[in-house]
Design a protein around this motif. Structure first.
Motif, PDB file in Angstrom:
ATOM      1  N   ALA A   1       0.865  -1.179   0.000  1.00 54.69           N
ATOM      2  CA  ALA A   1       0.000   0.000   0.000  1.00 54.69           C
ATOM      3  C   ALA A   1       0.903   1.229   0.000  1.00 54.69           C
ATOM      4  N   LYS A   2       0.944   1.921  -1.130  1.00 59.48           N
ATOM      5  CA  LYS A   2       1.760   3.123  -1.268  1.00 59.48           C
ATOM      6  C   LYS A   2       0.874   4.348  -1.021  1.00 59.48           C
ATOM      7  N   ALA A   3       1.320   5.220  -0.141  1.00 64.86           N
ATOM      8  CA  ALA A   3       0.498   6.377   0.234  1.00 64.86           C
ATOM      9  C   ALA A   3       1.260   7.677   0.024  1.00 64.86           C
ATOM     10  N   VAL A   4       0.489   8.746  -0.190  1.00 65.14           N
ATOM     11  CA  VAL A   4       1.027  10.112  -0.249  1.00 65.14           C
ATOM     12  C   VAL A   4       0.174  10.961   0.670  1.00 65.14           C
ATOM     13  N   ASP A   5       0.808  11.682   1.615  1.00 65.76           N
ATOM     14  CA  ASP A   5       0.009  12.516   2.519  1.00 65.76           C
ATOM     15  C   ASP A   5      -0.149  13.916   1.947  1.00 65.76           C
ATOM     16  N   ILE A   6      -0.859  14.779   2.670  1.00 64.16           N
ATOM     17  CA  ILE A   6      -1.201  16.105   2.129  1.00 64.16           C
ATOM     18  C   ILE A   6       0.015  17.008   1.968  1.00 64.16           C
ATOM     19  N   SER A   7       1.145  16.675   2.627  1.00 63.77           N
ATOM     20  CA  SER A   7       2.365  17.469   2.450  1.00 63.77           C
ATOM     21  C   SER A   7       3.204  16.963   1.286  1.00 63.77           C
ATOM     22  N   GLY A   8       2.761  15.863   0.639  1.00 68.81           N
ATOM     23  CA  GLY A   8       3.504  15.304  -0.479  1.00 68.81           C
ATOM     24  C   GLY A   8       4.458  14.185  -0.101  1.00 68.81           C
ATOM     25  N   LYS A   9       4.523  13.839   1.175  1.00 69.11           N
ATOM     26  CA  LYS A   9       5.434  12.788   1.628  1.00 69.11           C
ATOM     27  C   LYS A   9       4.906  11.427   1.191  1.00 69.11           C
ATOM     28  N   ARG A  10       5.805  10.585   0.648  1.00 71.90           N
ATOM     29  CA  ARG A  10       5.453   9.246   0.184  1.00 71.90           C
ATOM     30  C   ARG A  10       5.948   8.201   1.182  1.00 71.90           C
ATOM     31  N   PHE A  11       5.137   7.200   1.448  1.00 70.91           N
ATOM     32  CA  PHE A  11       5.539   6.153   2.368  1.00 70.91           C
ATOM     33  C   PHE A  11       4.637   4.937   2.170  1.00 70.91           C
ATOM     34  N   TYR A  12       5.047   3.822   2.796  1.00 68.40           N
ATOM     35  CA  TYR A  12       4.284   2.592   2.705  1.00 68.40           C
ATOM     36  C   TYR A  12       3.464   2.399   3.976  1.00 68.40           C
ATOM     37  N   ILE A  13       2.288   1.801   3.815  1.00 68.68           N
ATOM     38  CA  ILE A  13       1.421   1.470   4.945  1.00 68.68           C
ATOM     39  C   ILE A  13       1.318  -0.049   5.029  1.00 68.68           C
ATOM     40  N   PRO A  14       1.433  -0.617   6.223  1.00 64.50           N
ATOM     41  CA  PRO A  14       1.380  -2.073   6.351  1.00 64.50           C
ATOM     42  C   PRO A  14       0.039  -2.653   5.887  1.00 64.50           C
ATOM     43  N   VAL A  15       0.112  -3.848   5.272  1.00 65.58           N
ATOM     44  CA  VAL A  15      -1.070  -4.599   4.864  1.00 65.58           C
ATOM     45  C   VAL A  15      -1.068  -5.920   5.616  1.00 65.58           C
ATOM     46  N   SER A  16      -2.198  -6.306   6.193  1.00 63.32           N
ATOM     47  CA  SER A  16      -2.260  -7.534   6.986  1.00 63.32           C
ATOM     48  C   SER A  16      -2.105  -8.764   6.099  1.00 63.32           C
ATOM     49  N   GLU A  17      -1.902  -9.907   6.726  1.00 66.16           N
ATOM     50  CA  GLU A  17      -1.686 -11.150   5.992  1.00 66.16           C
ATOM     51  C   GLU A  17      -2.875 -11.539   5.126  1.00 66.16           C
ATOM     52  N   ASP A  18      -4.082 -11.146   5.568  1.00 68.71           N
ATOM     53  CA  ASP A  18      -5.264 -11.494   4.770  1.00 68.71           C
ATOM     54  C   ASP A  18      -5.570 -10.446   3.698  1.00 68.71           C
ATOM     55  N   GLY A  19      -4.646  -9.482   3.515  1.00 67.42           N
ATOM     56  CA  GLY A  19      -4.821  -8.490   2.461  1.00 67.42           C
ATOM     57  C   GLY A  19      -5.680  -7.314   2.828  1.00 67.42           C
ATOM     58  N   THR A  20      -5.673  -6.923   4.113  1.00 72.78           N
ATOM     59  CA  THR A  20      -6.474  -5.789   4.567  1.00 72.78           C
ATOM     60  C   THR A  20      -5.574  -4.610   4.900  1.00 72.78           C
ATOM     61  N   VAL A  21      -5.925  -3.429   4.413  1.00 71.47           N
ATOM     62  CA  VAL A  21      -5.209  -2.210   4.775  1.00 71.47           C
ATOM     63  C   VAL A  21      -6.221  -1.240   5.386  1.00 71.47           C
ATOM     64  N   GLN A  22      -5.911  -0.761   6.597  1.00 66.42           N
ATOM     65  CA  GLN A  22      -6.762   0.207   7.290  1.00 66.42           C
ATOM     66  C   GLN A  22      -5.921   1.439   7.579  1.00 66.42           C
ATOM     67  N   ILE A  23      -6.446   2.596   7.233  1.00 68.80           N
ATOM     68  CA  ILE A  23      -5.681   3.835   7.328  1.00 68.80           C
ATOM     69  C   ILE A  23      -6.329   4.766   8.332  1.00 68.80           C
ATOM     70  N   SER A  24      -5.560   5.188   9.311  1.00 69.65           N
ATOM     71  CA  SER A  24      -6.063   6.109  10.330  1.00 69.65           C
ATOM     72  C   SER A  24      -6.262   7.493   9.736  1.00 69.65           C
ATOM     73  N   SER A  25      -7.292   8.196  10.202  1.00 70.79           N
ATOM     74  CA  SER A  25      -7.531   9.563   9.744  1.00 70.79           C
ATOM     75  C   SER A  25      -6.419  10.504  10.166  1.00 70.79           C
ATOM     76  N   VAL A  26      -5.638  10.117  11.161  1.00 65.98           N
ATOM     77  CA  VAL A  26      -4.524  10.962  11.639  1.00 65.98           C
ATOM     78  C   VAL A  26      -3.471  11.138  10.551  1.00 65.98           C
ATOM     79  N   LEU A  27      -3.348  10.152   9.641  1.00 67.44           N
ATOM     80  CA  LEU A  27      -2.282  10.171   8.645  1.00 67.44           C
ATOM     81  C   LEU A  27      -2.513  11.196   7.535  1.00 67.44           C
ATOM     82  N   LYS A  28      -3.742  11.632   7.327  1.00 67.99           N
ATOM     83  CA  LYS A  28      -4.057  12.650   6.315  1.00 67.99           C
ATOM     84  C   LYS A  28      -3.573  12.223   4.922  1.00 67.99           C
ATOM     85  N   ILE A  29      -4.050  11.060   4.471  1.00 66.58           N
ATOM     86  CA  ILE A  29      -3.656  10.523   3.177  1.00 66.58           C
ATOM     87  C   ILE A  29      -4.439  11.198   2.055  1.00 66.58           C
TER      88      ILE A  29
END
Length: 510
Positions: free
Chosen positions: A6-34
């Protein structure tokens, strides 16, 4: 599927990866501002965020309510929850359950859908869903062979509400037009309306008109529309409805909004007005139609931090002052405030001066927070000020400096004025924060600040010249956390000129 990512870009333009669970689930916190996400995960959940772009070709289940998506293509999704976005296009050919309420859709083509929730798409004209078994609140839709549809009832608001010119809010009537294009003729004996105003999160709700009328509003309608009548062809009826608050009896819409909880006036950029129309006939089941109108909050951005009060909504006049010019004043004011702040807290700084190797200026107008934190050689987390022993050592709410308090309140006010004066603030918010934090970084790097820090005992405080000693690191960051946060001081050091003026970003006077 192996090797989920899961490749993400936040509102400041920073790029980073977000962990994905073994069953293929990605959950993104609202704190991250994706603001952008690309993933091959099977289940994607990114609610209450800043998402503008989502690429998830393998996703089977997607939950992305309350974001900023305008277009969504989900080739394999079977369940799609994308309510409260800005969608004008939705492609989900395999979806069986679709919840796309409160968007901007005009057409839905869902080949596999058996259940659809699509209220709040006020311009939705066509639904193609040959397998449909259940649809929300759309008694007004006429089913044909493939469920291509039209609206049997529609309501149009004639009032104009604009927080830049709030005169329209002083109205004591709603001017409406109701249109009928019924599937079969009927005699309409009565027309009843119910109206409420509320915030999008429904933290409050005020009835402006109830089915059981207390203020003669329905009598007013009957005087303007001759009842009963036979609706056997397309018909339109313009009429006015008196406004009343069923809590206080207040008539004027501006006064009704003024009576709302202060936090609503302060933080809510817009309010929703629901209008439900009931067509009553003696020998036929009632027809019911609800339409949601969105109106600006005329008090938004008018809270004065220094006086703890709201200024009255008045017409906002344009001038030729652009945002970067206003930021030059921000830098000057902050320099003056920091000089006084450090002088009045000289004893406290001197106590830790010998071990200081970093100073974080945590001035975050979007969070209404301003403080100066000091990192020492004993602090293990180099870029997490909240973990420092001297985090928020000098904080605007309890420090000794009147100038720093005044500067902080003015900066908060400036930020909210920008919000109020920008029609497309959500689209330029990251750029505005970037400009504000760059101005703050330019201020803290001025030689006078370093000289004052040296006078307070931090002898290695570097001065911006042709060379720059980083024995003591200056930090201005949009985030308190992360191993490698973006430091606006580094940006200023690389480019000492402020970013070019963007004439599209206007700062309007109140």
């Amino acid at each position: 599927m192996e090797n989920y990512y899961a490749k993400a870009v936040d509102i400041s333009g920073k790029r980073f990866y977000i962990p994905v669970s073994e069953d293929g689930t990605v959950q993104i916190s609202s704190v991250l501002k994706i603001k952008a996400l690309e993933t091959n995960a099977l289940k994607v959940f990114c609610r209450n965020n800043e998402l503008q772009k989502l690429i998830a070709p393998n996703a089977i289940s997607v939950g992305c309510n309350k974001n900023k998506l305008t277009s969504l293509h989900l080739e394999n999704a079977e369940n799609v929850h994308c309510g409260e976005n800005k969608l004008t296009e939705l492609y989900a050919p395999k979806a069986t359950v679709v919840k796309c309420y409160l968007n901007r859709l005009t057409e839905l083509r869902l080949d596999s859908a058996v259940e659809i929730e699509c209220y709040g798409n006020d311009d939705l004209k066509v639904i193609y869903a040959p397998n449909l078994r259940k649809i929300d609140k759309f008694e007004n839709l006429v089913q044909t062979e493939n469920f291509a549809s039209r609206k049997e009832i529609d309501i149009t608001f004639k009032n104009h509400f604009d927080r830049r010119n709030p005169e329209g809010y002083t109205t004591e009537t709603f001017d409406l037009e109701i249109a009928f294009d019924l599937d079969k003729p009927r005699t309409v004996d009565k027309i009843k309306l119910a109206m409420t105003i509320y915030d999008p999160a429904v933290q409050f709700e005020v009835f402006l008109m109830e089915f059981d009328d207390e203020f003669g509003q329905h009598d007013s309608i009957e005087k303007q529309i001759e009842l009963p009548f036979v609706a056997d062809k397309p018909m339109r009826f313009p009429f006015s409805v008196p406004i009343r608050s069923y809590k206080t009896g207040t008539k004027n819409l501006l006064d009704i909004i003024r009576e709302l909880p202060e936090k609503e006036r302060l933080y809510e950029r817009e309010f929703h007005i629901d209008t439900t129309c009931y067509l009553k006939s003696q020998n036929m089941q009632d027809k019911i139609f609800t339409k949601t109108f969105v109106t600006d909050n005329p008090f938004y951005g008018r809270y004065q931090w220094e006086t703890d009060s709201f200024t009255e909504p008045v017409k906002i006049l344009q001038d030729a002052k652009y945002l970067p010019e206003a930021l030059a004043k921000v830098a000057d004011d902050l320099e003056d405030a920091l000089l006084e702040l450090f002088e009045l807290h000289k004893d406290e700084i001197e106590e830790i001066a010998e071990s200081v190797d970093g100073i974080s200026y945590d001035i975050l107008p979007h969070e209404r927070y301003a403080a100066v934190s000091f990192r020492t050689v004993d602090d293990e987390e180099k870029y997490s000020p909240a973990d420092w022993e001297n985090y928020s050592l000098l904080e605007y709410r309890n420090d000794k400096s009147p100038k720093f308090k005044a500067f902080s309140n003015r900066l908060f006010q400036l930020f909210f004025e920008i919000q109020a004066s920008s029609d497309d603030f959500e689209d330029i918010e990251a750029h505005i924060k970037d400009l504000l934090l760059t101005a703050i970084a330019k201020a803290v790097l001025r030689p006078s600040i370093a000289e004052k820090l040296r006078d307070c005992g931090i002898s290695n405080a570097p001065i911006l010249t042709n060379t720059f000693d980083k024995t003591v690191e200056y930090i201005v960051s949009v985030s308190e956390y992360g191993e490698d946060p973006f430091n606006y001081c580094e940006s200023v050091l690389l480019n000492t000129e402020i970013k070019p003026i963007d004439e599209r970003i206007r700062l309007d006077k109140f």
